[in-house]
Design a protein around this motif. Sequence first.
Motif, PDB file in Angstrom:
ATOM      1  N   GLU A 299       0.830  -1.192   0.000  1.00 20.60           N
ATOM      2  CA  GLU A 299       0.000   0.000   0.000  1.00 20.60           C
ATOM      3  C   GLU A 299       0.866   1.244   0.000  1.00 20.60           C
ATOM      4  O   GLU A 299       1.811   1.364   0.783  1.00 20.60           O
ATOM      5  N   LEU A 300       0.557   2.176  -0.884  1.00 12.28           N
ATOM      6  CA  LEU A 300       1.297   3.437  -0.945  1.00 12.28           C
ATOM      7  C   LEU A 300       0.611   4.492  -0.098  1.00 12.28           C
ATOM      8  O   LEU A 300      -0.619   4.620  -0.119  1.00 12.28           O
TER       9      LEU A 300
ATOM     10  N   TYR B 125      -0.312   8.398   0.906  1.00 12.93           N
ATOM     11  CA  TYR B 125      -0.633   9.599   0.133  1.00 12.93           C
ATOM     12  C   TYR B 125       0.641  10.319  -0.281  1.00 12.93           C
ATOM     13  O   TYR B 125       0.785  10.778  -1.409  1.00 12.93           O
TER      14      TYR B 125
ATOM     15  N   GLU C 269       3.771   9.141  -0.568  1.00 11.78           N
ATOM     16  CA  GLU C 269       4.569   8.395  -1.546  1.00 11.78           C
ATOM     17  C   GLU C 269       4.011   8.567  -2.953  1.00 11.78           C
ATOM     18  O   GLU C 269       4.753   8.832  -3.909  1.00 11.78           O
ATOM     19  N   TYR C 270       2.697   8.405  -3.038  1.00 12.58           N
ATOM     20  CA  TYR C 270       2.080   8.518  -4.364  1.00 12.58           C
ATOM     21  C   TYR C 270       2.202   9.934  -4.910  1.00 12.58           C
ATOM     22  O   TYR C 270       2.610  10.135  -6.058  1.00 12.58           O
ATOM     23  N   LYS C 271       1.883  10.903  -4.082  1.00  9.34           N
ATOM     24  CA  LYS C 271       1.901  12.289  -4.536  1.00  9.34           C
ATOM     25  C   LYS C 271       3.299  12.732  -4.962  1.00  9.34           C
ATOM     26  O   LYS C 271       3.480  13.415  -5.983  1.00  9.34           O
TER      27      LYS C 271
ATOM     28  N   LEU D 203       4.869   9.289  -7.725  1.00 13.06           N
ATOM     29  CA  LEU D 203       4.171   8.463  -8.709  1.00 13.06           C
ATOM     30  C   LEU D 203       2.936   9.099  -9.328  1.00 13.06           C
ATOM     31  O   LEU D 203       2.235   8.458 -10.110  1.00 13.06           O
ATOM     32  N   SER D 204       2.658  10.353  -9.019  1.00  7.65           N
ATOM     33  CA  SER D 204       1.510  11.018  -9.637  1.00  7.65           C
ATOM     34  C   SER D 204       1.980  11.989 -10.710  1.00  7.65           C
ATOM     35  O   SER D 204       3.069  12.561 -10.617  1.00  7.65           O
TER      36      SER D 204
ATOM     37  N   PHE E 286       2.221  -2.522  -6.626  1.00 13.90           N
ATOM     38  CA  PHE E 286       1.450  -1.333  -6.975  1.00 13.90           C
ATOM     39  C   PHE E 286       1.647  -1.015  -8.453  1.00 13.90           C
ATOM     40  O   PHE E 286       2.461  -1.611  -9.150  1.00 13.90           O
TER      41      PHE E 286
ATOM     42  N   PHE F 135       1.194   2.532 -11.440  1.00  9.23           N
ATOM     43  CA  PHE F 135       0.991   3.974 -11.618  1.00  9.23           C
ATOM     44  C   PHE F 135       0.996   4.286 -13.102  1.00  9.23           C
ATOM     45  O   PHE F 135       1.396   3.461 -13.936  1.00  9.23           O
TER      46      PHE F 135
END
Length: 372
Positions: free
Chosen positions: A2-3, A5, A7-9, A12-13, A215, A217
């Motif tokens: 699970e990423l 918020y 990490e993703y932002k 990977l966004s 995961f 992206f």
Amino acid sequence: MELSYWEYKTWLSQVDFTVIGSGLVGLNCALRLKEKHPKSKILVLEKGSLPQGASTKNAGFACFGSISELVSDLNSHSEEEVVQLVQKRYEGIQLLRKLLGDTAIGFEQHGGHELFLKDGPKLFEACLSRMDELNKLLRPVFGDVPFVKTGNIFGFGKIQEQYITHQFEGQLDTGKMMKALLQKCFEAQIPILNGVEVKEIQEAGDKAHIIVDGFGFDSKQVFVATNGFASKLLKQETVKPARAQVLVTQPIKNLNIKGTFHFNEGFYYFRNIDDRILFGGGRNLDMKGEETMEFGETEIIQNSLEKLLNEVILPNQNIEIDRRWSGIMGVGTQKSPIVKQLSDSVYCGVRLGGMGVALGSLVGRELADLAK
């Protein structure tokens, strides 16, 4: 996995360009993308803790093809194709030197020497008979004749008394080179995520969906630069893995050997580095077995390397081995690299044919220049 918020932002966004592979091609591709698209978000993914494959495991040869390799190439390629291959290798080395500087990569030009074993006189005679032809073909590339005959000044054993030397070949420090490239990416604020192996790339409209362990992206465009491992992701391209086994000796007192050396059509190669001899090759002893993505050494090849080290390179000396390793190259029936767009969002720069040091910078640049 699970990423969060964060990490993703952060990583990977809204990714514009994802480069898969942090070797010579991948890092040069990322730097060129940043140069051409300075406001873009670029991400480099690397499955290893260090660049895997061959970029940190090669012998550090700044070479363009020994005379026996080029004679062999003329049997399966046109003259124009051979000249183009050598031209690309030469341009790639100049690009690398210009980008990083000779000091940063430990570049030295002592020439590249091809040795011919006494038990193979036909190869020596065949190469001598084609030397003038190749010099004429390649003079426009180097501005002078590349190949000259030189004597056995380093006292190698069981060889013909003359080498055929490529005057313009050099050598470099592979570790310094990759460290300098990584530093360039750091300075350009290009993040490199290590320990991330890409499992699949899926087309998703006007972008690609990248699936890794745990995961996925999205990225607007993806650049595959995994060379010997390319067939894992690029099923439609012909890239075969080719393992190269290498050893390096303990320091040798009063070592006077300088330069890069090849024999047996380039299947064996050695050089000086830090008062040691680095020696690799022998893939021709088990071509099918060495067509693998697995790192490791085999008894048949390591025994061959040690025997030739003791009989040809450093005869009548007591030599100790310090370290052994292997690297994975990408090869095919043709020696020209594959640099192309594969779909709306996916591109590749692979199949460097054992000439990654020479070709990597140029292929990375050409790969980035395909971006829309």
